[in-house]
Write an enzyme that holds these catalytic residues in place. Structure first.
Site, PDB file in Angstrom:
ATOM      1  CG  ASP A   1      15.560  -9.623   2.792  1.00 36.94           C
ATOM      2  OD1 ASP A   1      14.951 -10.613   2.335  1.00 36.94           O
ATOM      3  OD2 ASP A   1      15.822  -9.525   4.003  1.00 36.94           O
TER       4      ASP A   1
HETATM    5  C1  NOJ Z   1      13.344 -12.219   4.178  1.00 40.95           C
HETATM    6  C2  NOJ Z   1      14.472 -12.381   5.149  1.00 40.95           C
HETATM    7  O1  NOJ Z   1      14.834 -11.130   5.697  1.00 40.95           O
HETATM    8  C3  NOJ Z   1      15.700 -13.025   4.561  1.00 40.95           C
HETATM    9  O2  NOJ Z   1      16.612 -13.300   5.587  1.00 40.95           O
HETATM   10  C4  NOJ Z   1      15.332 -14.262   3.822  1.00 40.95           C
HETATM   11  O3  NOJ Z   1      16.491 -14.904   3.330  1.00 40.95           O
HETATM   12  C5  NOJ Z   1      14.382 -13.890   2.702  1.00 40.95           C
HETATM   13  N1  NOJ Z   1      13.175 -13.334   3.279  1.00 40.95           N
HETATM   14  C6  NOJ Z   1      14.022 -15.087   1.830  1.00 40.95           C
HETATM   15  O4  NOJ Z   1      13.188 -15.926   2.485  1.00 40.95           O
END
Ligand code: NOJ
Length: 715
Positions: free
Chosen positions: A264
């Site tokens: 993430d």
């Molecule tokens: C952080 C988030 O937790 C995740 O769900 C998301 O896909 C990513 N950022 C990318 O934006």
């Protein structure tokens, strides 16, 4: 490209080029010269040459931009390896559907798949190849803002609806340019953050992980998801990003997953504040070893891997990861056509086109849950309506995760009601958090001639979604006050709720005559609300997350484990049992609950036999009669309880359900079959098994209701 060609390509790449494939940065880096100097990206240490080695990007785009970026990129990349474009397309792209939590309340797999199909057609026409969806984190704490993205508190529903979304995005044919690669997230148990505070610690037993939290990720993978995102949280003290047990043992060895693992946002470098890595070098090493293929948004791999790859074992891990990324690009036909046939013309023809709005309206109608109705709904067209409240004519009803949606495309509640050609009085809006005495007087004045008051209340979009945790889940005091002022007018009050989480409604439920939970309903929200208020659609949504009576009750969910002192069994004992002294144990509205305009009666229960052997199945059936005046959808739910097991099992567990459409006065028989496989669980000693002995089944309208019967599993 053939697999051998990918291998050959890999063998020609330099170490730096390989690391590039494992690094993801923002798309804006390629079109906005300021990007490198702002936000997280300011910390990126990427040279001009490395820019043309990067493998994947995330962020906003349209067809024209994608073509431009890809063209420039290809002319600079030594082997012409195309960039892969990713984005959070969570519940629709331009046509925005209700938030996933709302969609799950439809209990309609086919519909959910259809919404993902539309999102894939639209998103791919704008130049994306990957969506970071579905999120299948089981959620039980409404303080956590990201419950909006989940399918609720139940394992089965997260599994079914997550898999449906994967099918919708990928359509079993990624070479077809109107598909998107699906990235399931957040592996694992991100939804169990302590206190409902985003990014917080998770501490969860292996039993619960395997029985309750893991199955939805597994089912999404089985449905074909080619990408999986690791979560921010720790499991067993080790951040998921560096968790070898999770990413290698469970995911690769046990589940035989062959796709790509992405961290993430910033997850790799966050190992440092987590306190499990000293610096970027450490963080990169731990992540690659654990199984992170792509590092999102930071560049520890670039910093560390040139040195670390002197170790042949690490170099091998790197090669495997790069090969998987190249295969992913190949999977969606990017080597043959790096643009996947996009053009601005095609994009224009695709976005919000054809029957997409119709599907959105259907999805919104089916997602809304009627929580209370004291014979005030449906409305008749000849009544004078006063529409009041912060959401009366507010287009911000798409939800906080609708990045590419446009509020100009939204049908507001007022517009939806006006489309019904009714007598609507001048609408007064108020702010979310403040209401002055003067404002109230003005509203009262303008409401004098109304027969019915419709109050459009709720939470602002930014109160939920990522980093949208709150400690208080009631409506803002100003809105509760507004309701009590309106109550004094002695007119029927219908409360429309626009929000992203189960709320504590104890303050409003008594005062309102009807309450319709509309969630963030998306582009067609206003039309759908009007359809329900006027009976063009008979509400059929059923809650997939319990609504607590108070924050202090959280977590409250229907499938909790049995305790040694269950309140309902210890009737004579007053104190020493599992209970709150000040409120009931049960939520205000339970999982599976929802009203409609029909009354469904359940009777004539039948079961083929009370003993089940391991090779057979049993069937049970119930007759459902529609005693109302409206045709309606009923969701018949079958719950199971394993009465004696190796470990404590849930007091109830949804194992099957069926949706039927029933006309007025019609009776339909709903039949379920159950076999030994339906009774299995993970027993703490590495076995998935079932127990001989008694099981209790309940067929009902929701998790608090039903007809129960016992079945004995025999050898
Ligand atoms: C952080 C988030 O937790 C995740 O769900 C998301 O896909 C990513 N950022 C990318 O934006």
């Amino acid at each position: 490209m053939k697999k051998e060609d990918i291998k050959e390509l890999l063998s020609k790449m330099t170490l730096e080029e390989k690391i590039g494939q494992l690094t993801q940065i923002r798309t804006s880096y390629y079109y906005n010269s300021n990007t490198s100097a702002t936000g997280t990206a300011s910390k990126l240490k990427i040279t001009k040459d490395q820019k043309w080695m990067i493998g994947t990007v995330l962020g906003k785009l349209d067809a024209e931009m994608m073509s431009k970026i890809q063209k420039e990129y290809l002319s600079n990349n030594r082997f012409g390896i195309p960039l892969l474009f990713m984005q959070d397309i969570i519940h629709g792209f331009k046509t925005i559907f209700p938030i996933p939590l709302a969609l799950s309340c439809s209990w309609d797999e086919e519909l959910i798949e259809k919404t993902a199909r539309v999102a894939a057609k639209e998103g791919s026409s704008s130049g994306y190849q990957v969506t970071f969806s579905p999120m299948v984190d089981v959620v039980r704490d409404p303080r956590w803002g990201r419950v909006i993205e989940s399918f609720g508190e139940d394992t089965l529903l997260n599994s079914l609806f997550g898999a449906a979304m994967v099918r919708g995005y990928q359509n079993n044919d990624l070479k077809n340019p109107d598909t998107l690669i699906s990235c399931v997230k957040h592996f694992a148990a991100y939804g169990a953050a302590e206190g409902g505070r985003d990014y917080n610690t998770v501490d969860i037993s292996e039993c619960r992980l395997r029985n309750e939290y893991f199955p939805p990720y597994y089912e999404a993978i089985k449905a074909g998801a080619k990408l999986i995102m690791s979560s921010f949280n720790v499991l067993n003290g080790i951040p998921a990003t560096a968790n070898t047990w999770l990413l290698r043992k469970i995911l690769r060895e046990e589940w035989k997953y062959e796709g790509v693992v992405i961290s993430d946002w910033g997850g790799v470098k966050e190992l440092i504040p987590h306190g499990t890595a000293e610096n970027s070098i450490d963080a990169a090493k731990l992540s690659l070893k654990a199984g992170i293929d792509i590092e999102m948004a930071t560049t520890a791999y670039f910093e560390a891997l040139p040195k670390l790859c002197k170790d042949k074992n690490i170099e091998k891990l790197l090669d495997d990861a790069v090969e998987r990324v190249l295969l992913l690009k190949n999977e969606c036909g990017l080597f043959e056509d790096p643009y996947r046939g996009i053009s601005s013309e095609k994009e224009k023809q695709t976005l919000l086109c054809g029957d997409f709005r119709k599907i959105a309206r259907e999805a919104s109608c089916k997602s809304m849950v009627l929580l209370k109705n004291s014979k005030v709904l449906p409305l008749s067209e000849n009544k004078n309506i006063a529409l009041i409240g912060p959401y009366a004519n507010n287009p911000s009803i798409l939800g906080p995760w609708s990045l590419d949606g446009d509020i100009n495309d939204v049908i507001t509640i007022e517009q939806g009601l006006r489309n019904k050609n009714i007598n609507l009085q001048s609408v007064e809006t108020t702010s979310f958090n403040e209401i002055s005495r003067e404002k109230v007087d003005e509203i009262i004045e303008k409401t004098q001639s109304a027969d019915i008051i419709v109050l459009a209340l709720g939470e602002e979009e930014e109160k939920s979604g990522e980093a949208g945790s709150v400690s208080n889940i009631t409506l803002p005091p100003a809105q509760i006050k507004l309701l009590s002022y309106m109550k004094k007018l002695n007119k029927p009050i219908i409360v429309i709720l626009i929000n992203g989480r189960p709320l504590d409604l104890t303050n409003i439920i008594e005062e309102a005559d009807a309450v319709l939970e509309c969630w963030f309903p998306g582009t067609e929200g206003g039309n759908a609300i009007a359809d329900i208020l006027y009976g063009a659609y008979n509400p059929s949504g059923r809650l997939t997350m319990s609504f607590p009576r108070a924050v202090g009750q959280i977590p409250v969910y229907y499938n909790s484990l049995a305790t040694g002192r269950p309140k309902e069994l210890l009737k004579i004992e007053k104190r020493y049992k599992s209970q709150y002294l000040d409120i009931p144990n049960e939520p205000l509205f339970p999982f599976g609950y929802g009203l409609g305009y029909s009354q469904f009666k359940y009777d004539n229960f039948k079961i083929s036999k009370n003993e089940l052997s391991r090779k057979e199945k049993i069937s049970c059936s119930i007759d459902v009669t529609n005693n109302g005046k409206y045709t309606g959808i009923e969701t018949v739910q079958l719950y199971m309880r394993d009465k004696v097991a190796d470990i404590s099992r849930p007091v109830k567990q949804l194992i099957k359900y069926k949706q039927i459409i029933i006309n007025p006065s019609e009776t339909k028989t709903v039949e379920f079959t159950v076999n030994e496989k339906d009774l299995r669980y993970w027993n703490g000693e590495n076995q998935y098994k079932s127990d001989e002995g008694l099981f209790e089944f309940t067929i009902g309208k929701d998790s608090s209701d039903g007809i129960s019967f016992e079945v004995r599993l025999v050898s």
